[in-house]
Write a protein that holds these residues in place. Structure first.
Motif, short mmCIF file in Angstrom:
data_model
loop_
_atom_site.label_atom_id
_atom_site.label_comp_id
_atom_site.label_asym_id
_atom_site.label_seq_id
_atom_site.Cartn_x
_atom_site.Cartn_y
_atom_site.Cartn_z
N ILE A 239 16.47 49.68 -40.61
CA ILE A 239 17.78 49.02 -40.69
C ILE A 239 17.99 48.57 -42.14
O ILE A 239 17.13 47.89 -42.71
N VAL A 240 19.12 48.96 -42.72
CA VAL A 240 19.41 48.58 -44.11
C VAL A 240 20.62 47.65 -44.13
O VAL A 240 21.68 47.99 -43.60
N THR A 241 20.43 46.47 -44.71
CA THR A 241 21.54 45.53 -44.87
C THR A 241 22.07 45.67 -46.29
O THR A 241 21.33 45.45 -47.26
N LEU A 242 23.34 46.05 -46.41
CA LEU A 242 23.94 46.15 -47.75
C LEU A 242 24.53 44.78 -48.05
O LEU A 242 25.55 44.39 -47.45
N SER A 243 23.86 44.03 -48.93
CA SER A 243 24.33 42.67 -49.21
C SER A 243 25.31 42.70 -50.37
O SER A 243 24.91 42.78 -51.54
N PHE A 244 26.60 42.66 -50.05
CA PHE A 244 27.61 42.62 -51.12
C PHE A 244 27.53 41.29 -51.86
O PHE A 244 27.79 41.21 -53.05
N TYR A 245 27.15 40.25 -51.13
CA TYR A 245 26.98 38.94 -51.78
C TYR A 245 25.87 39.03 -52.82
O TYR A 245 26.02 38.59 -53.96
N GLY A 246 24.73 39.64 -52.43
CA GLY A 246 23.61 39.80 -53.36
C GLY A 246 24.01 40.68 -54.54
O GLY A 246 23.70 40.37 -55.69
N LEU A 247 24.71 41.77 -54.26
CA LEU A 247 25.15 42.70 -55.32
C LEU A 247 26.05 41.98 -56.33
O LEU A 247 25.85 42.10 -57.55
N HIS A 248 27.02 41.24 -55.81
CA HIS A 248 28.00 40.58 -56.70
C HIS A 248 27.38 39.41 -57.49
O HIS A 248 27.99 38.92 -58.43
#
Ligand code: HEM
Length: 508
Positions: free
Chosen positions: A408-417
Motif C-alpha cells: 500500500i502506497v500513501t501519496l502524501s501531498f502534505y509531505g510533498l508540499h
C-alpha cells in the motif's frame, strides 16, 4: 433406570466434550490467525528493508499522539529521504511517499485505489468515480467528463458568485467589532450551495436551509469516523465495527447523507417530468452533471444502475463541496496572516472588477497575483492531504529502491508540499514561488493529484476559489484571531482542530 434419567447423567459429559472441542477449534483458529499475521509482518519487513523508518512497537506500530499526525509526518519527511514505512500495527503498514520523482513514478502507473482503506467509504459514497477502478472507472470518467467542459463551466461563475454573495451578506449581519467568525462552516454551506446549483440544477436556498446544515454536520462526522476506523485494528471487521458505537454513528451519518442526496435526485427527476423543462434540456448541446446521469439511465441499454447513479451523486456532492470549503477556508486564513499579500490581491481585484457586480468567466485568468496567492495556500494547506494506492505490479524508483506488488502506497501531498528538497523554506508563505518565470519539478505541486486519476473538478474548483477570494476581498478585510490560530489535522480533507476563526472588518 428410566430413559430421561439416563440422558440427564450423560448431558454434563456431552457439554464438556463440546466445550473441549470448541476450545480446541478456537485455539487452532487463533494459532492460524497469529501465524498469518506473523507471516504478513515478516513479508512487510522484507519489502521495506531498503527504506529506513523511525523505531516502532512490534504490536502497536508507530505511536503518534492524537492530532499530532501532520507534525510527526513532517519530522519524518525531514529525516528520511523520499519515503518511509509507517506501521499502524503489527501486521499493517504502508509506504508513505513525498518525493516529486516518486510521485511521478506512481502517478504514471495505473495502480488501483487501496481497497482495504477506501472500502470504508463505500457505505457512504458508494462505488462512484472516486472509488471504482479499471474499465468501469474508464467508462464513468468518459461519461462525466463533458460535465466539466468549459461551455458548461462558463455560466457557473455567475452562479457561484451569487452563492458567495449570500454568504457575505450573512457575514455583514453577523459581525460585530472585535469578535471572530468560524468561517469553515459558513464556507461549507456556500460551497454546498454552489455545487448543488451548478451540478445538480437545484433551485432551493441551501444556505438558509436546516436540512443542508445537518448534511454538513454528517459529512464532518463521517470524515472523523473514517479517519479513526482506518487507524483502529479492532474496527477493520465490518460486523465488529457495526456493533460498536462508532459504527452506529457512522451508519446514522450515512443515512442522513443519503436522505439529502435522495431528495436532490427526486426533485430533479420530478422537474424532468415537465415537458417544457425536458425540451429545454434536449436542446442543450451539453448537459449538467446530474442530467448526464439521469439521461444515461433513461437511454435504452444503459448499464448505469440506480446504485451507480446514487454513488456518483453521493461522490460529487461530497467531493464537490468539502474540498473547496477546505481550500477557501485555508486560503482566507493564509491571506489574513499575510496582510501585505492580501492588500495586493485586493488592489488587483479592485482594478479588474470595480465593485464586483459582474464577475464573469473572462475575468478568471486576469488575476495573476491572486492566483499565485491561491496556489501558495494550496501548497501549504493541500485540501486533500493524502491519497492511497495498492501496487498491482512491483515498482522501482529512480534511486534504485523497489517495492513488491501488493504494498500500500500513501501519496502524501502534505509531505510533498512541505518537503524542503522540493520547496526551500517550505513553511514560509511566498506566492512568488508561483510567479510565471519560476521553475519547479513537474510533480512538486499536486493539490489536485496527477495522472489519469487526477481531479475531474479541478477547473470548476479553481474558478470557485477565485470568485470566492475576489468577492470577499472587495467587501472585507480578513484578520487572524491571535487567540485561536488554526491547527491543521488530516481528515479526508484538511481540517483545523479548533476551526478557522477570522476577524472580518467591513470595507467602506
Ligand atoms: C480545491 C478543491 C479540490 C481539490 C484540492 C481536489 C483534489 C482531488 C484529488 C487530490 C483527487 C485524487 C483522489 C485520489 O486519487 O484518490 C481528486 C479526485 C476527484 N475529485 Fe477533486 N478536488 C477538488 C475539487 C473537486 C470538485 C469541485 C469536484 C466535483 C465537482 C471534484 C471531484 C473529484 C472526483 C469525482 C474525483 C475522482 C476522479 C477520478 O478518480 O477519476 N473535486 N480531487
Amino acid at each position: 433406570m428410566n430413559v430421561s434419567a439416563l440422558s440427564l447423567t450423560r448431558l454434563p459429559g456431552s457439554i464438556s466434550g463440546f466445550l473441549q472441542l470448541a476450545s480446541l477449534l478456537g485455539l487452532l483458529l487463533f494459532l492460524f490467525k497469529a501465524a498469518q499475521l506473523y507471516l504478513r509482518r515478516q513479508w512487510l519487513l522484507k519489502a521495506f528493508q531498503q527504506f529506513p523508518s523511525a523505531p516502532s512497537h512490534w504490536l502497536f506500530g508507530h505511536k503518534i499522539q492524537k492530532d499530532q499526525e501532520l507534525q510527526q509526518i513532517l519530522s519524518w519527511v525531514e529525516k528520511f529521504p523520499s519515503a518511509f514505512p509507517r506501521w499502524l500495527w503489527g501486521s499493517k503498514a504502508h509506504m508513505v511517499i513525498y518525493d516529486p520523482d516518486y510521485m511521478k513514478v506512481i502517478l504514471g502507473r495505473s495502480d488501483p485505489k487501496a481497497s482495504g482503506t477506501y472500502r470504508f467509504l463505500a457505505p457512504w459514497i458508494g462505488y462512484g468515480l472516486l472509488l471504482i477502478n479499471e474499465q468501469t472507472w474508464f467508462q464513468h470518467r468518459r461519461m462525466l467528463t463533458p460535465a466539466f467542459h468549459y461551455d458548461i463551466l462558463k455560466p457557473y461563475v455567475g452562479i457561484v458568485a451569487d452563492s458567495v454573495r449570500v454568504m457575505l451578506d450573512k457575514w455583514e449581519k453577523l459581525i460585530d467589532k472585535d469578535s471572530s467568525v468560524e468561517v469553515f462552516q459558513h464556507i461549507s454551506m456556500m460551497t454546498l450551495d454552489s455545487i448543488m446549483k451548478c451540478a445538480f440544477s437545484y433551485q432551493g436556498n441551501v444556505q438558509l436551509d436546516r436540512h443542508s446544515q445537518s448534511y454538513i454536520k454528517a459529512i464532518g462526522d463521517l470524515n472523523n469516523l473514517f479517519f479513526d476506523r482506518v487507524r483502529n485494528a479492532f474496527h477493520q471487521n465490518d460486523t465488529i465495527y457495526g456493533l460498536s458505537s462508532d459504527g452506529r454513528l457512522f451508519h446514522r451519518a450515512c443515512q442522513l447523507a443519503h436522505e439529502h442526496t435522495d431528495q436532490v435526485i427526486k426533485e430533479r427527476k420530478a422537474q424532468l417530468q415537465n415537458e417544457r423543462e425536458l425540451e429545454k434540456i434536449r436542446r442543450k448541446r451539453r448537459l449538467d452533471f446530474l442530467d448526464i446521469l439521469l439521461f444515461a439511465k433513461m437511454e435504452n441499454g444503459s448499464s448505469l444502475s440506480d446504485e451507480d447513479l446514487r454513488a456518483e451523486v453521493d461522490t460529487f456532492m461530497f467531493e464537490g463541496h468539502d474540498t473547496t470549503a477546505s481550500a477557501i477556508s485555508w486560503i482566507f486564513y493564509a491571506l489574513a496572516a499575510h496582510p501585505e499579500h492580501q492588500k495586493k490581491c485586493r488592489e488587483e481585484v479592485q482594478s479588474l472588477l470595480g465593485d464586483g457586480a459582474s464577475i464573469t468567466w473572462d475575468h478568471m485568468d486576469q488575476m495573476p497575483y491572486t492566483t499565485m496567492c491561491i496556489k501558495e495556500a494550496l501548497r501549504i494547506y493541500p485540501p486533500v492531504p493524502v491519497v492511497v494506492r495498492e501496487l498491482k505490479t512491483p515498482v522501482t524508483f529512480p534511486d534504485g529502491r523497489s517495492l513488491p506488488k501488493g504494498i500500500i502506497v500513501t501519496l502524501s501531498f502534505y509531505g510533498l508540499h512541505h518537503n524542503s528538497k522540493a520547496w526551500p523554506n517550505p513553511e514560509v508563505y511566498d506566492p512568488f514561488r508561483f510567479a510565471p518565470d519560476s521553475s519547479r519539478h513537474s510533480h512538486s505541486f499536486l493539490p489536485f493529484s496527477g495522472g489519469a486519476r487526477n481531479c475531474i473538478g479541478k477547473q470548476f474548483a479553481m474558478n470557485e476559489l477565485k470568485v470566492a477570494v475576489a468577492l470577499t476581498l472587495l467587501r472585507f478585510e480578513l484578520l487572524p484571531d491571535p487567540t485561536r490560530i488554526p491547527f491543521p489535522i488530516p481528515r479526508l480533507v484538511l481540517k483545523s482542530k479548533n476551526g478557522i476563526h477570522l476577524r472580518l472588518r467591513k470595507l467602506h
